[in-house]
Motif scaffolding. Structure first.
Motif, short mmCIF file in Angstrom:
data_model
loop_
_atom_site.label_atom_id
_atom_site.label_comp_id
_atom_site.label_asym_id
_atom_site.label_seq_id
_atom_site.Cartn_x
_atom_site.Cartn_y
_atom_site.Cartn_z
N LEU A 97 1.05 -1.12 -0.05
CA LEU A 97 0.09 0.03 0.01
C LEU A 97 0.87 1.18 -0.07
N LEU A 98 1.87 1.44 1.02
CA LEU A 98 2.98 2.52 0.91
C LEU A 98 3.33 2.68 -0.44
N HIS A 99 3.86 1.78 -1.20
CA HIS A 99 4.52 1.88 -2.14
C HIS A 99 3.62 2.52 -3.31
N LYS A 100 2.37 1.92 -3.41
CA LYS A 100 1.47 2.47 -4.17
C LYS A 100 1.26 3.79 -4.14
N LYS A 101 1.36 4.36 -2.85
CA LYS A 101 1.21 5.82 -2.30
C LYS A 101 2.32 6.48 -2.67
N GLY A 102 3.49 6.24 -3.14
CA GLY A 102 4.60 6.97 -3.48
C GLY A 102 5.78 6.89 -2.41
N TYR A 103 5.71 6.03 -1.61
CA TYR A 103 6.69 5.93 -0.23
C TYR A 103 7.79 5.03 -0.72
N GLU A 104 9.10 5.27 -0.73
CA GLU A 104 10.00 4.71 -1.30
C GLU A 104 10.98 3.69 -0.44
N ASP A 105 11.45 4.21 0.50
CA ASP A 105 12.43 3.52 1.47
C ASP A 105 11.55 2.77 2.58
N ILE A 106 11.30 1.48 2.10
CA ILE A 106 10.49 0.72 3.06
C ILE A 106 11.05 -0.57 3.20
#
Length: 123
Positions: A97-106
């Motif tokens: 979900l975070l990746h789809k919303k533009g977060y990169e360093d996970i």
């Protein structure tokens, strides 16, 4: 019978594709690697509140995966995000979900909280 074989092959192909795609945006860290970086990151426990209260990694914030979409405003895109859950599956969903919303360093904790041997806090 042929239909079942084709459907099974398609399902396996989709699973393999998702697995390798996830590895492009989600780092799975050992406990030692996780300890090295989690103080400089946003440490998020994606388990439910009752699980969090029974024990969590010192310094973690509780944002259950079920509430993550509504609480994205609480997370910064310019800082790493370290996720964990009980075993790893919910943190992987949260990362997607975070990746789809533009977060990169996970990153996520390998094995989840059940494998954590560091300091914990309970209520």
């Amino acid at each position: 019978m042929e239909f079942l074989v084709i459907a099974l092959v398609i399902l396996i192909a989709i699973s393999v594709f998702r697995f390798f795609r996830q590895r492009m945006y989600l780092k799975t860290l050992t406990e030692e690697q996780f300890r090295e970086g989690y103080r400089k990151a946003q440490l998020i426990d994606v388990r439910e509140p009752q699980e969090f209260e029974r024990g969590h990694i010192l310094g973690a914030r509780n944002i259950p995966v079920t509430q993550l979409r509504q609480r994205l405003i609480e997370l910064r895109k310019d800082k790493p995000i370290y996720l964990y859950c009980q075993g790893g599956s919910r943190s992987a969903r949260a990362a997607q979900l975070l990746h789809k919303k533009g977060y990169e360093d996970i990153s996520q904790l390998k094995g989840g909280f059940k494998k954590w041997s560091g300091k914990i806090k309970t209520k």
